[in-house]
Write an enzyme that holds these catalytic residues in place. Structure first.
Site, PDB file in Angstrom:
ATOM      1  N   GLY A 165       1.895  -9.103   7.264  1.00  0.00           N
ATOM      2  CA  GLY A 165       1.201  -9.887   8.537  1.00  0.00           C
ATOM      3  C   GLY A 165      -0.515  -9.700   9.094  1.00  0.00           C
ATOM      4  O   GLY A 165      -0.173  -9.944  10.609  1.00  0.00           O
ATOM      5  N   ARG A 292       4.196  -6.666  -5.815  1.00  0.00           N
ATOM      6  CA  ARG A 292       3.354  -5.715  -5.517  1.00  0.00           C
ATOM      7  C   ARG A 292       3.861  -5.040  -5.327  1.00  0.00           C
ATOM      8  O   ARG A 292       5.863  -5.241  -4.820  1.00  0.00           O
ATOM      9  CB  ARG A 292       2.341  -5.681  -4.865  1.00  0.00           C
TER      10      ARG A 292
END
Length: 664
Positions: A165, A292
């Site tokens: 974000g 990830r």
């Protein structure tokens, strides 16, 4: 087959570095970490087997310096590098540099990072296997003004080469597109080393559901069910839970299969998360894959019992997955909250004050992940103080366990979102599971009002009892006076100020009891010191028990935290000896001049004014990037700029003079 690394390097910091260290130690794998000069005493540095300095300066010179990190990893004798999340974790150039240096990158291959790390390429792969997507485009910031004609507003603009974000902006019309693209591009360059931005249509009424996957080099790919990450402020997640109970069984199965199909298409290896938006009609759209480990992985571990980091290390060492899809079962429900150093009353902007002290929770079915140490949150890069995870047999029990844990949690000095999170978890919308990705924005005013009501509803007698016990139960403050008067033998008078309200009371303390007169009533509390936290006490009155945490500012003032709500209490008799020094003003007067001071710790990213320029009240004087957010320093009056005390790229600290003004 059970290959294992002897030593790994961790190209990250904070709580994720500590999380990796914990599993590595359990596997008897030595760990190497890196640090910026500012974080030489950070917990991840102290807990690793070896630590190497990256110097100081901007992120590009420290945690984003690929050449330096790879060189130090080789010199340390590490066999592999774990990138954690953020920073270089999705950077194919970093993975390639590790590969060329003979280091194993603990993550997917360079090719997969190039495919799935690029949001447009990833969407094309999703479309190829039959998964719907929201239309999107990757552009340079200078090109963004030319693309709005092909999209319908609102649009989402964010970094092309990273997640979390950071810098994400929602654009509702063409007029604000250029400016918000500029903000997103600057954040992208700062955190991921590339200013390419990604534009897509924005779905407003949606749930954010993601599927955790693991894949190995032998063609095995499994899902670990899904998480609901809908609750986000400023487009960053703050509450995550597993499993997602907002969706039907049929949709759950479709999401799992869609995630697995995408991963099989690219022969995905290691841990990853496939993210979707789901509308109110259960239409779902692939938005991105994070190749990830995720910040919110603990909730998945809590309900499946699988250590995701352990599997990451094993897969990277060349082993197959230690389980089959049929072995993965869900038990109960887990909720994670992220506690940040920020001010919910001020649009969640980072707090400008350092963390002085903290208490983290404990207890059965509670897990805490934190990167802060005794010296506080030493990072300029991350406002995350800790994550608190609670497990329960069902969602409501998990929620109650988490709420109880947050009542044991306290932070002093810095503004935090602790009270906000606690109020959010108690809202009818959360309990009823009736919210979307915009709830933290649309419901903010209501939650702030509820927070204010909760603050006013805290019983003052508990605060008074805690302050009296802290000040006078032990001969530590004004020893001679209190010993001479024998305060434990008689009721004595004191003035106590709670925030700005004054109370005159008589009190008496003996052994484990404090008594006082307050508002025509006499109160009596039993006091028990915490065996786990030295700055925490347990107050009992008529069978009701509350935990109160405290931090002494000086002999006159104390900070108290009760049920996640913070208060300052002052001994009115000591004000002359201890003048107040906790001003939060940004600007102070100096004759006809003004000095504009920094109100936070951070880095200067833009100075849109110059010396001798005439400015008006409200003009932007400077933009400071702090803890993943850009903060504007505004002029408080009409004036002329006489001197600019800092430069772009320079680190600033709280109360540091930034600009000198002359009033008009």
């Amino acid at each position: 087959m059970n290959r294992k690394f002897r030593k790994i390097a961790i190209a990250n910091r904070g709580e994720i570095a500590l999380r990796i260290i914990r599993t590595a130690k359990a596997l008897q794998i030595k760990t190497v970490v890196f640090f910026s000069v500012e974080e030489k005493d950070a917990p991840h540095v102290l807990q690793a087997d070896e630590a190497y300095s990256l110097g100081d300066g901007e992120l590009k010179n420290t945690y984003l310096n690929i050449e330096k990190i790879v060189r130090l990893a080789i010199e340390s004798g590490a066999e592999a590098v774990h990138p954690g999340y953020g920073f270089l974790s999705e950077n194919p150039d970093f993975a390639k540099a590790c590969e060329l240096a003979g280091l194993v990158f603990i993550g997917p291959s360079v090719q997969v990072l190039q495919q799935m790390g690029n949001k447009v390429t990833a969407k094309n792969i999703a479309k190829k296997v039959g998964v719907k997507v929201l239309e999107s485009l990757v552009v340079k910031p200078s090109e963004v003004i030319n693309i709005h004609a092909t999209f319908t507003f609102p649009l989402l603009v964010k970094a092309s080469n990273g997640g979390g974000g950071k810098g994400m902006q929602v654009v509702y019309n063409a007029d604000e597109l250029q400016e918000k693209a500029k903000l997103a591009a600057r954040a992208a360059l700062n955190y991921f080393g590339n200013d390419e931005i990604y534009v897509e249509n924005y779905l407003e009424d949606a749930r954010h559901i993601e599927v955790q996957i693991l894949g190995d080099a032998y063609g095995n790919v499994v899902h670990l069910f899904e998480r609901d990450c809908t609750l986000q402020r400023n487009h960053q997640k703050i509450v995550e839970e597993a499993p997602a109970i907002s969706i039907s069984k049929q949709l759950r199965e479709k999401l799992h299969e869609a995630a697995l199909a995408i991963c099989r298409e690219v022969a995905y290896q290691n841990a990853g998360t496939v993210e979707f938006l789901v509308d109110s009609f259960e239409n779902f759209y692939f938005i991105e894959m994070n190749p990830r480990i995720q910040v919110e992985h603990p909730v998945t571990e809590a309900v499946t019992g699988i250590d995701i980091v352990r599997e990451q290390l094993s897969i990277a060492a060349g082993n197959p997955l230690s389980f089959l899809q049929t072995d993965v079962k869900i038990k109960g429900h887990a909720i994670e909250v992220r506690l940040y150093s920020e001010d919910p009353h001020n649009e969640f902007l980072p707090s400008g004050k350092p963390l002085l002290h903290f208490n983290l929770p404990w207890g059965e079915n509670i897990r805490v992940e934190s990167g802060i140490g005794t010296k506080g949150a030493a990072s300029l890069f991350d406002p995350l103080l800790c994550k608190v995870i609670a497990w329960g047999e069902n969602r409501e029990i998990a929620r109650l366990n988490l709420t109880a844990a947050l009542s044991q949690t306290s932070f002093f000095g810095s503004k935090t979102n602790l009270h906000y999170i606690k109020t959010l978890l108690g809202s009818v919308e959360y309990i009823g599971n009736k919210f979307n990705t915009r709830f933290c924005h649309t419901g903010l005013e209501k939650l702030i009002a509820e927070m204010n009501h909760e603050t006013q509803s805290v019983k003052k007698e508990y605060l008074l009892a805690a302050a009296l016990w802290n000040w006078f139960s032990k001969p530590v403050n004004n020893v001679a006076f209190w010993q001479k008067t024998g305060y434990w033998r008689a009721f004595l008078f004191i003035e106590i100020i709670i925030d700005e309200e004054s109370f005159n009371i008589h009190f008496h303390i003996e052994k484990n009891k404090v008594e006082f007169d307050f508002k025509e009533y006499r109160y009596s509390f039993l006091v028990k010191n915490s065996s786990l936290q030295e700055n925490q006490i347990e107050l009992e009155q008529n069978g009701q028990v509350k935990w109160v945490s405290f931090f002494n500012i000086n002999g006159a003032s104390i900070l108290l935290n009760i049920d996640g709500v913070a208060f300052q209490l002052t001994n009115g008799h000591h004000l002359d000896a201890y003048p107040e020094d906790f001003s939060t003003e940004i600007v102070f007067q100096n004759g006809n001049n003004e000095v504009v001071e920094s109100h936070l710790f951070g880095r200067v990213v833009e100075i849109p004014v110059k010396v001798e320029q005439t400015i008006n009240k409200g003009d932007v004087l400077m933009i400071i990037e702090s803890m993943k957010s850009e903060n504007r320093v505004l002029a408080t009056c009409n004036a002329t700029i006489k001197k600019i005390n800092v430069k772009v790229g320079e680190q600033v600290t709280d109360k540091m003079p930034l600009i000198y003004l002359e009033n008009i």
